[in-house]
Design a protein around this motif. Structure first.
Motif, PDB file in Angstrom:
ATOM      1  N   ARG B   4       0.825  -1.191   0.000  1.00 25.58           N
ATOM      2  CA  ARG B   4       0.000   0.000   0.000  1.00 25.58           C
ATOM      3  C   ARG B   4       0.869   1.256   0.000  1.00 25.58           C
ATOM      4  NH1 ARG B   4      -3.024  -0.615   5.277  1.00 25.58           N
ATOM      5  NH2 ARG B   4      -1.012  -1.494   5.791  1.00 25.58           N
ATOM      6  N   ASN B   5       0.283   2.317  -0.483  1.00 21.93           N
ATOM      7  CA  ASN B   5       0.992   3.575  -0.507  1.00 21.93           C
ATOM      8  C   ASN B   5       1.252   4.065   0.909  1.00 21.93           C
ATOM      9  OD1 ASN B   5       0.618   6.720  -0.346  1.00 21.93           O
ATOM     10  ND2 ASN B   5       1.555   6.191  -2.312  1.00 21.93           N
ATOM     11  N   TYR B   6       2.304   4.817   1.027  1.00 24.88           N
ATOM     12  CA  TYR B   6       2.698   5.341   2.339  1.00 24.88           C
ATOM     13  C   TYR B   6       1.551   6.043   3.053  1.00 24.88           C
ATOM     14  CZ  TYR B   6       5.031   8.309   5.699  1.00 24.88           C
ATOM     15  OH  TYR B   6       5.405   8.946   6.837  1.00 24.88           O
ATOM     16  N   TRP B   7       0.897   6.903   2.302  1.00 19.10           N
ATOM     17  CA  TRP B   7      -0.162   7.699   2.920  1.00 19.10           C
ATOM     18  C   TRP B   7      -1.310   6.816   3.382  1.00 19.10           C
ATOM     19  CZ3 TRP B   7       1.035  12.613   3.763  1.00 19.10           C
ATOM     20  CH2 TRP B   7       2.098  13.118   3.057  1.00 19.10           C
ATOM     21  N   LEU B   8      -1.581   5.819   2.561  1.00 18.45           N
ATOM     22  CA  LEU B   8      -2.675   4.934   2.903  1.00 18.45           C
ATOM     23  C   LEU B   8      -2.330   4.156   4.168  1.00 18.45           C
ATOM     24  CD1 LEU B   8      -5.395   3.979   1.814  1.00 18.45           C
ATOM     25  CD2 LEU B   8      -4.198   2.074   0.772  1.00 18.45           C
ATOM     26  N   ARG B   9      -1.092   3.708   4.225  1.00 17.98           N
ATOM     27  CA  ARG B   9      -0.691   2.940   5.407  1.00 17.98           C
ATOM     28  C   ARG B   9      -0.809   3.799   6.654  1.00 17.98           C
ATOM     29  NH1 ARG B   9       3.668   1.477   2.165  1.00 17.98           N
ATOM     30  NH2 ARG B   9       5.112   2.641   3.465  1.00 17.98           N
ATOM     31  N   LYS B  10      -0.359   5.033   6.503  1.00 17.30           N
ATOM     32  CA  LYS B  10      -0.431   5.924   7.648  1.00 17.30           C
ATOM     33  C   LYS B  10      -1.873   6.115   8.092  1.00 17.30           C
ATOM     34  CE  LYS B  10       3.885   7.028   8.161  1.00 17.30           C
ATOM     35  NZ  LYS B  10       4.623   6.602   9.345  1.00 17.30           N
ATOM     36  N   ALA B  11      -2.695   6.337   7.121  1.00 16.14           N
ATOM     37  CA  ALA B  11      -4.093   6.593   7.442  1.00 16.14           C
ATOM     38  C   ALA B  11      -4.708   5.383   8.130  1.00 16.14           C
ATOM     39  CB  ALA B  11      -4.866   6.936   6.178  1.00 16.14           C
ATOM     40  N   GLN B  12      -4.374   4.214   7.631  1.00 17.69           N
ATOM     41  CA  GLN B  12      -5.035   3.035   8.142  1.00 17.69           C
ATOM     42  C   GLN B  12      -4.453   2.566   9.475  1.00 17.69           C
ATOM     43  OE1 GLN B  12      -5.116   0.212   4.948  1.00 17.69           O
ATOM     44  NE2 GLN B  12      -6.691   1.353   3.851  1.00 17.69           N
ATOM     45  N   THR B  13      -3.238   2.972   9.740  1.00 18.70           N
ATOM     46  CA  THR B  13      -2.694   2.564  11.026  1.00 18.70           C
ATOM     47  C   THR B  13      -3.131   3.520  12.119  1.00 18.70           C
ATOM     48  OG1 THR B  13      -0.738   3.886  10.619  1.00 18.70           O
ATOM     49  CG2 THR B  13      -0.622   1.539  10.047  1.00 18.70           C
ATOM     50  N   GLY B  14      -3.801   4.540  11.732  1.00 14.90           N
ATOM     51  CA  GLY B  14      -4.287   5.456  12.738  1.00 14.90           C
ATOM     52  C   GLY B  14      -3.255   6.473  13.178  1.00 14.90           C
ATOM     53  N   PRO B 121      -6.807   6.253  -5.421  1.00 11.50           N
ATOM     54  CA  PRO B 121      -5.697   6.854  -6.158  1.00 11.50           C
ATOM     55  C   PRO B 121      -4.344   6.646  -5.480  1.00 11.50           C
ATOM     56  CG  PRO B 121      -7.496   8.392  -5.893  1.00 11.50           C
ATOM     57  CD  PRO B 121      -7.809   7.234  -5.015  1.00 11.50           C
ATOM     58  N   ASP B 122      -4.344   6.541  -4.190  1.00 15.40           N
ATOM     59  CA  ASP B 122      -3.063   6.387  -3.504  1.00 15.40           C
ATOM     60  C   ASP B 122      -2.486   4.994  -3.666  1.00 15.40           C
ATOM     61  OD1 ASP B 122      -3.266   8.943  -2.746  1.00 15.40           O
ATOM     62  OD2 ASP B 122      -3.335   8.587  -0.592  1.00 15.40           O
ATOM     63  N   SER B 123      -3.347   4.007  -3.554  1.00 20.79           N
ATOM     64  CA  SER B 123      -2.842   2.640  -3.663  1.00 20.79           C
ATOM     65  C   SER B 123      -2.763   2.187  -5.111  1.00 20.79           C
ATOM     66  CB  SER B 123      -3.762   1.687  -2.888  1.00 20.79           C
ATOM     67  OG  SER B 123      -5.033   1.642  -3.506  1.00 20.79           O
ATOM     68  N   GLY B 390       6.643   3.770  -3.383  1.00 25.09           N
ATOM     69  CA  GLY B 390       7.012   2.390  -3.661  1.00 25.09           C
ATOM     70  C   GLY B 390       8.179   2.266  -4.626  1.00 25.09           C
ATOM     71  N   PHE B 391       8.342   3.260  -5.485  1.00 28.36           N
ATOM     72  CA  PHE B 391       9.387   3.211  -6.506  1.00 28.36           C
ATOM     73  C   PHE B 391      10.512   4.211  -6.256  1.00 28.36           C
ATOM     74  CE2 PHE B 391       5.809   1.248  -8.565  1.00 28.36           C
ATOM     75  CZ  PHE B 391       6.339   0.294  -9.408  1.00 28.36           C
ATOM     76  N   ALA B 392      10.276   5.147  -5.374  1.00 30.60           N
ATOM     77  CA  ALA B 392      11.258   6.221  -5.179  1.00 30.60           C
ATOM     78  C   ALA B 392      12.496   5.718  -4.434  1.00 30.60           C
ATOM     79  CB  ALA B 392      10.612   7.369  -4.400  1.00 30.60           C
ATOM     80  N   ASN B 493       0.534  11.140 -11.309  1.00 28.18           N
ATOM     81  CA  ASN B 493      -0.845  10.715 -11.509  1.00 28.18           C
ATOM     82  C   ASN B 493      -1.150   9.309 -11.069  1.00 28.18           C
ATOM     83  OD1 ASN B 493       0.162   8.993 -13.345  1.00 28.18           O
ATOM     84  ND2 ASN B 493      -0.618  10.047 -15.134  1.00 28.18           N
ATOM     85  N   SER B 494      -0.144   8.593 -10.671  1.00 25.87           N
ATOM     86  CA  SER B 494      -0.441   7.241 -10.200  1.00 25.87           C
ATOM     87  C   SER B 494       0.723   6.787  -9.329  1.00 25.87           C
ATOM     88  CB  SER B 494      -0.636   6.296 -11.388  1.00 25.87           C
ATOM     89  OG  SER B 494       0.547   5.599 -11.675  1.00 25.87           O
TER      90      SER B 494
END
Lengths: 330, 621
Positions: B4-14, B121-123, B390-392, B493-494
Motif C-alpha cells: 500500500r501507498n505510504y499515505w494509505l498505510r499511515k491513514a489506516q494505522t491510525g 488513487p493512492d494505492s 514504492g518506486f522512489a 498521476n499514479s
C-alpha cells in the motif's frame, strides 16, 4: 589660489568677501523662500533626504536587500517522512528562515519579510530604484518632449498639427492602462525598459507644455529681431527660444518625478515592474498577502512611496511657484 | 512487503489521526478540483516533463468538519459548489490528446469517462469506468467489456448517441498515429503510450488491445486523469481551433457536462442527467471562478465571503491563522502537491556540457526553496517523487546523492568545480526563467532564483525572467528551443512511475525533450514496463533512477514536492482520506482523487452552521 589672488592679496580678500556676501544673500533668499513656502521647504528637505538615501544606499542599508536571514535548525531530520514534516515543518530543513520578524529590533530595525529578508535594507534599496526610475524617466520625458515641443511649436503648421494629434492620441489613453500595455508588450520589464515606458508616458505632457511656451516665445520681438538679422531656425530655437522656455521645462521635470515614482510603484505592485529589482511597489504587493498578520512590509514600503511622492510634488510645486512670478508670494 | 501507498498505510494505522493531520496529498489537490468537483487527476507524465500546472490549494476534497459536523452525515443532493480551479486560466487546448498541460486533463476528469479509474488513487487500485470488466492474461492482451447504456452528452454533434467500442478504437489509434483527421501530423502528448497497439472491436461493447510487448503499467495509465475518452465528432470538428476554449468541443460521458468553458469566464460544470452511474453526482453543478488562482488576495477575500468553498494561501502560516480564527466554521486539510517542482535546463543549448547540468543540480538548494516558498512544508524528491514511495529512492539513500546531500558546503564546492571545468563562466548571462503561473503566486522567485545560483556558484551571471508555458515553453519543447525554467511540472498521476519515466527518458518517449538516448537506460525502462512482478519492476526502476541521478536527470531536475495547507468551510464536503476531527487537520489524497470520488463524496450540507442563504441561492446561470 587663483592667479589674481596670488598676485594681489587685497583683491583676494575682496573676492572672498564678495563670495561670502553672495552666499549669505543666497542663504537669506532661501530662508525667505522657505518661510514664504513652508510646504515647499518641507518637500525640498524630503527630497534631499531621499536623494541622500539613494546616493548612500550601499553604505547605510546594513544588509544586502536579498539576504535571507536564517537560524540553524538542530531538529533537522533529512530523512523525515513528509507526513511528519507536514505536522512539524521545522524538521525538514537544516535551517529556518527568520520570517516576519517584528520591527524595532537591533538586528532588523524594520523587521523582516516572508522570505526572512531585512525590510530596512529593502526599503533603502528601493529608494535608490525609485530615484533612478523617477529622475531617469523625467529626464527622458523632458529631453524628448522638449525637443519635439520646440520643433512643433516653432515650425507650427502641418507639422505642429500632426505632432499634436499624436500627443492627443497618447493622452487619450488612461495613463496607467497605457503604461501596462507598453510594459506588457515589452514582455520582460527591465529597469531600463521601465524608465523608457514611464518616460514615454510623460513625453506627451512635456511636448504639450513646451510647445505652448514656444508658441508664445516665438512671437516675441527678440525672436523677430534675430530672424531679421538672418539667424537660422536652429540657431533661433537653441539660442533664443529654448532658454526662454527652460523655466517650463524645469517645472515639468521637477513636478513629474513624483508621478513617475508612483506609476512605477503601481506597475511593480501589479507585477509589471522590473522583476529582478527590489522596488517599493513590489514590497507593498508582497506584504499584502498577510497584511492583517504582518502589516509592516506593506505599511513601511507604502509609507516610503507616500513620502517620496509627497516630497517631490511639494518641491516641484515650490519650484514652479518660484519660477512663475504670478504665483510667487501667494 | 506492504504494497500500500505510504499515505494509505499511515491513514489506516491510525497514526495520522494521532498526529493530527494529514496529509497528504496532494495535489491532487489542489487542483483538481476543488471541491472535488473537477476531480482531478494525476498525471503521470513524469517529472521531467515539460508542462505543467500548479496546484496550490485546493484539493479535491473539501470536507467537512468541525467537530460538530459529522463526517458520516447523510449525503445531501443538490446545490452548487464554488471553488478555484488550479492553474486557473492555463488551458492550452480543448483536445485532451494534444494538450501539453495538465489542466485540460483535470477539467475533463469530471466530464470524460475513462476506460478504467482508480478506486483508490493512492494505492492504485482500479475499478471499471467505461469498461464494466476486463481481462488481461499476460499484460500484453487486454480485453475490455464495455458498459452498455453509456450516452454521449446530447449536442448537435453527438445527438446523444451511445458510447461504443468504436470510440475507444478511435481514441487509441488517433494517438498512436499522431495524425489529425486531415492526415497532418500533430504533437500528441501520449503518443508513445499507444505505439504499436493493435485494437480489435469484435462488437460494440468489446475492445481487445494487443500491446507489442507486455506493459505492467498500461492499465494504470488508462486511469490517469488525462485518460478520458473524448468524443470523435466534436474533437475532429475543433481540431483546427483546439487552442480556443469552448464547451462545445468537449461533450461528456461522465458525471458533469461543461455548461461554460470560455476564456475569461467562469468554468461551469453541470450535472449530467444521462450519467450512467445513476444518483451521482450529488451536486447540481460547480462553478470555478476564472482567474482567482492568480491573485492570492482576491482568492482569500472570495473564500472569506464564501464565494469559494476552499482556499489556500501561498503563505501557509496565514492559512493556519485564518483557520484558527474560525475554528468553529472551517477546518484544515493538508495535501501533498502532486505537481512536482522541477528545474528544466535546455541541454541542447547552454547546458550541452553534462558537467554544467551536474553543477546546476548541486547548486540548486532544494531545501532552501521549500523553506522560502512553502515555509518548510515539503520534502526533496528524486527523479521519482516521494509521492510514488514504492518506486522512489529511499530517503536514506537519496541524501547521499549529489544535489540532495545535507552538507551544503560540499555541494557548493563540487558545483563550482564542475561549473568552472564545464566552461560555465563563459556562458555569459544565464536566465533560469520563472513560469508565470508560479510567479503569480510567488513573485519574488525572480530575485531569489538568480541570487541562489549566483551565490552557490560564486558568479554574477544568473538572472531569472518571466516565461509562460503556453507561449515560451510548450511550443518550443519538441524543437529543443525551450528556455531553462523552474516551476511546477506535470502532476504525479499514479503510484506507478514506469510509464512516466519511459515517456520522459526513453529514446522513444513522446516527451523526451532532452533527447536522452542511453541504451542502458532504455533497456531498464523497457524491462521495467514489461515486468509483471512488482518487486522486480521496482528494482529495475531503481537501477534506472541510478543512471538518471548520475546524469543529473539529464537536465530535467526534479526538486521537491510540497504540502499544501488549505482551509475549507464546514458545509463543503468532498473526498478526504481522513476526516478532520476536533483540532485536527483532514488528509486529502496525494494525487488527484479522481472525479468519481468527487461525485460520490462532494456535497453541501445545508444543516451546517456555516451554510448560508447565499450559498443556497447559487445557480449555474
Amino acid at each position: 589660489m587663483s592667479q589674481i589672488e596670488a598676485a594681489n592679496p587685497l583683491a583676494a580678500g575682496g573676492l572672498q568677501f564678495e563670495r561670502r556676501r553672495k552666499f549669505r544673500r543666497a542663504m537669506r533668499q532661501t530662508l525667505l523662500m522657505a518661510n514664504r513656502n513652508k510646504l515647499g521647504a518641507f518637500g525640498v528637505i524630503l527630497v534631499i533626504f531621499i536623494l541622500g538615501i539613494a546616493l548612500f544606499a550601499p553604505w547605510i542599508q546594513r544588509y544586502d536587500d536579498l539576504e535571507q536571514f536564517q537560524t540553524a535548525n538542530p531538529r533537522f531530520n533529512p530523512t523525515a517522512n513528509p507526513l511528519d514534516i507536514a505536522q512539524d515543518p521545522d524538521i525538514g530543513a537544516p535551517f529556518t528562515l527568520d520570517r516576519w520578524e517584528n520591527p524595532l529590533s537591533s538586528k532588523h530595525w524594520l523587521g523582516t519579510d516572508s522570505y526572512g529578508r531585512d525590510i530596512y535594507a529593502r526599503v533603502i534599496s528601493g529608494a535608490r530604484l525609485a530615484v533612478i526610475i523617477g529622475v531617469g524617466a523625467s529626464i527622458f520625458a523632458v529631453i524628448t518632449g522638449t525637443l519635439v515641443g520646440l520643433i512643433s511649436g516653432y515650425f507650427a503648421g502641418k507639422l505642429d498639427l500632426f505632432t499634436q494629434r499624436v500627443v492627443d492620441a497618447i493622452q487619450a489613453f488612461p495613463g496607467l492602462v497605457l503604461l501596462m500595455l507598453i510594459v506588457s508588450v515589452m514582455d520582460q520589464p527591465s529597469l531600463f525598459l521601465t524608465v523608457l515606458a514611464l518616460g514615454f508616458l510623460g513625453f506627451a505632457v512635456s511636448v504639450r507644455i513646451v510647445r505652448s511656451s514656444v508658441l508664445t516665445v516665438s512671437q516675441s520681438a527678440f525672436v523677430e529681431a534675430a530672424r531679421s538679422y538672418g539667424a537660422g531656425d536652429w540657431r533661433i530655437m537653441m539660442r533664443h527660444v529654448l532658454p526662454n522656455v527652460l523655466a517650463s521645462v524645469l517645472i515639468v521635470f521637477s513636478i513629474s518625478i513624483g508621478a513617475y515614482i508612483l506609476a512605477e510603484a503601481s506597475l511593480s505592485f501589479l507585477g509589471l515592474g522590473p522583476a529582478d529589482k527590489t522596488t517599493w511597489g513590489k514590497m507593498v504587493n508582497s506584504g499584502r498577502v498577510a497584511l492583517d498578520l504582518h502589516p509592516w512590509e506593506s505599511v513601511i514600503s507604502g509609507s516610503a512611496i507616500t513620502l517620496a511622492v509627497l516630497g517631490f510634488n511639494l518641491a516641484g510645486d515650490a519650484i514652479r511657484d518660484e519660477l512663475d512670478p504670478r504665483l510667487r508670494g501667494r | 512487503m506492504d504494497q500500500r501507498n505510504y499515505w494509505l498505510r499511515k491513514a489506516q494505522t491510525g497514526r495520522v489521526t494521532r498526529r493530527r493531520f494529514v496529509g497528504g496529498a496532494a495535489a491532487a489537490g489542489v487542483g483538481a478540483a476543488s471541491l472535488g468537483i473537477v476531480g482531478c487527476g494525476d498525471d503521470d507524465d513524469s517529472p521531467a516533463q515539460a508542462t505543467t500546472a500548479p496546484g496550490q490549494t485546493g484539493s479535491p476534497a473539501a470536507g467537512s468538519p468541525t467537530a460538530a459536523a459529522s463526517p458520516g452525515a447523510a449525503v445531501v443532493n443538490g446545490g452548487v459548489a464554488r471553488s478555484v480551479f488550479l492553474g486557473g486560466t492555463q488551458f492550452d487546448s480543448v483536445d485532451v490528446h494534444r494538450g501539453q498541460r495538465d489542466e485540460i486533463g483535470w477539467l475533463t476528469g469530471s466530464v470524460l469517462s475513462k476506460i478504467v479509474r482508480f478506486s483508490n488513487p493512492d494505492s492504485g487500485d482500479l475499478e471499471g469506468d467505461l469498461a464494466e470488466k476486463w481481462e488481461t492474461p499476460d499484460a500484453t492482451v487486454y480485453t475490455f467489456n464495455l458498459r452498455k447504456g453509456v450516452k454521449w452528452q446530447n449536442t448537435p454533434l453527438t445527438k446523444g448517441r451511445e458510447f461504443t467500442s468504436a470510440d475507444i478504437k478511435w481514441h487509441i489509434e488517433r494517438q498512436a498515429a499522431g495524425l489529425l483527421a486531415d492526415g497532418t501530423a500533430a504533437t500528441f502528448r501520449f503518443k508513445s503510450d499507444f505505439a504499436g497497439i493493435k485494437v480489435e472491436t469484435p462488437d460494440d461493447y468489446t475492445v481487445k488491445l494487443t500491446l507489442p510487448t507486455p506493459n505492467g503499467s498500461f492499465l494504470g495509465r488508462q486511469a490517469a486523469f488525462f485518460a478520458g475518452v473524448p468524443n470523435r465528432e466534436a474533437t475532429e470538428k475543433y481540431e483546427g481551433s483546439h487552442n480556443t476554449l469552448t464547451e462545445e468541443a468537449i461533450p461528456g460521458t461522465s458525471g458533469y457536462t461543461l455548461k461554460q468553458f470560455r476564456t475569461g469566464k467562469d468554468i461551469i460544470l453541470q450535472k449530467n442527467p444521462d450519467y450512467w452511474d445513476k444518483g451521482y453526482p450529488n451536486l447540481d453543478g460547480a462553478i470555478n471562478p476564472w482567474g482567482l488562482f492568480e491573485d492570492p488576495n482576491a482568492y482569500r477575500l472570495a473564500f472569506e465571503q464564501k464565494l469559494v468553498d476552499a482556499w489556500s494561501s501561498p503563505d501557509a502560516s496565514l492559512t493556519k491563522k485564518v483557520i484558527e480564527d474560525n475554528k468553529t466554521n472551517m477546518f484544515e486539510t493538508l495535501t501533498g502537491i502532486s505537481n512536482t517542482v522541477l528545474m528544466h535546463l535546455n541541454v541542447h543549448k547552454q547546458f550541452k556540457d553534462p558537467r554544467l547540468v551536474k553543477a546546476m543540480n548541486m547548486a540548486v538548494d532544494r531545501r532552501a526553496m521549500i523553506q522560502a516558498f512553502h515555509q518548510g512544508l515539503g520534502q526533496v524528491s528524486g527523479v521519482v517523487p516521494w509521492l510514488q514511495e514504492g518506486f522512489a529512492i529511499k530517503p536514506d539513500d537519496l541524501i547521499k546523492l549529489p544535489g540532495y546531500r545535507t552538507d551544503r558546503a560540499q555541494e557548493i564546492k563540487e558545483a563550482r568545480e564542475l561549473w568552472a571545468a564545464g566552461g560555465g563562466p563563459a556562458l555569459g548571462d544565464v536566465d533560469i526563467k520563472g513560469v508565470e503561473t508560479w510567479t503569480s503566486v510567488w513573485p519574488d522567485t525572480y530575485q531569489l532564483i538568480g541570487k541562489m545560483f549566483n551565490d552557490a556558484l560564486g558568479v554574477n551571471q544568473f538572472k531569472s525572467t518571466k516565461a509562460t508555458y503556453n507561449d515560451d515553453i510548450i511550443p518550443n519543447l519538441a524543437k529543443g528551443e525551450y528556455p531553462n525554467w523552474i516551476a511546477w511540472t506535470n502532476a504525479v498521476n499514479s503510484p506507478d512511475p514506469r510509464q512516466a519515466l519511459y515517456v520522459t527518458f526513453h529514446s522513444k518517449g513522446s516527451q523526451n525533450w532532452s533527447k536522452v538516448n542511453n541504451p542502458e537506460l532504455d533497456k531498464l525502462l523497457d524491462q521495467s514496463l514489461v515486468a509483471a512482478d512488482l518487486t522486480k519492476a521496482r528494482s529495475l526502476v531503481l537501477d534506472a533512477q541510478k543512471i538518471l541521478m548520475d546524469n543529473a536527470q539529464y537536465g530535467a531536475c526534479v526538486l521537491y514536492n510540497y504540502i499544501s495547507r488549505s482551509a475549507r468551510w464546514n458545509f463543503a464536503h468532498s473526498p478526504l482520506k481522513t476526516q478532520p476531527q476536533a483540532g485536527k487537520a483532514a488528509a486529502g489524497y496525494w494525487n488527484t482523487a479522481g472525479a468519481h470520488l468527487a461525485f460520490r463524496q462532494s456535497y453541501l450540507d445545508p444543516k451546517d452552521p456555516s451554510y448560508t442563504d447565499a450559498i443556497k441561492s447559487r445557480t449555474l446561470a
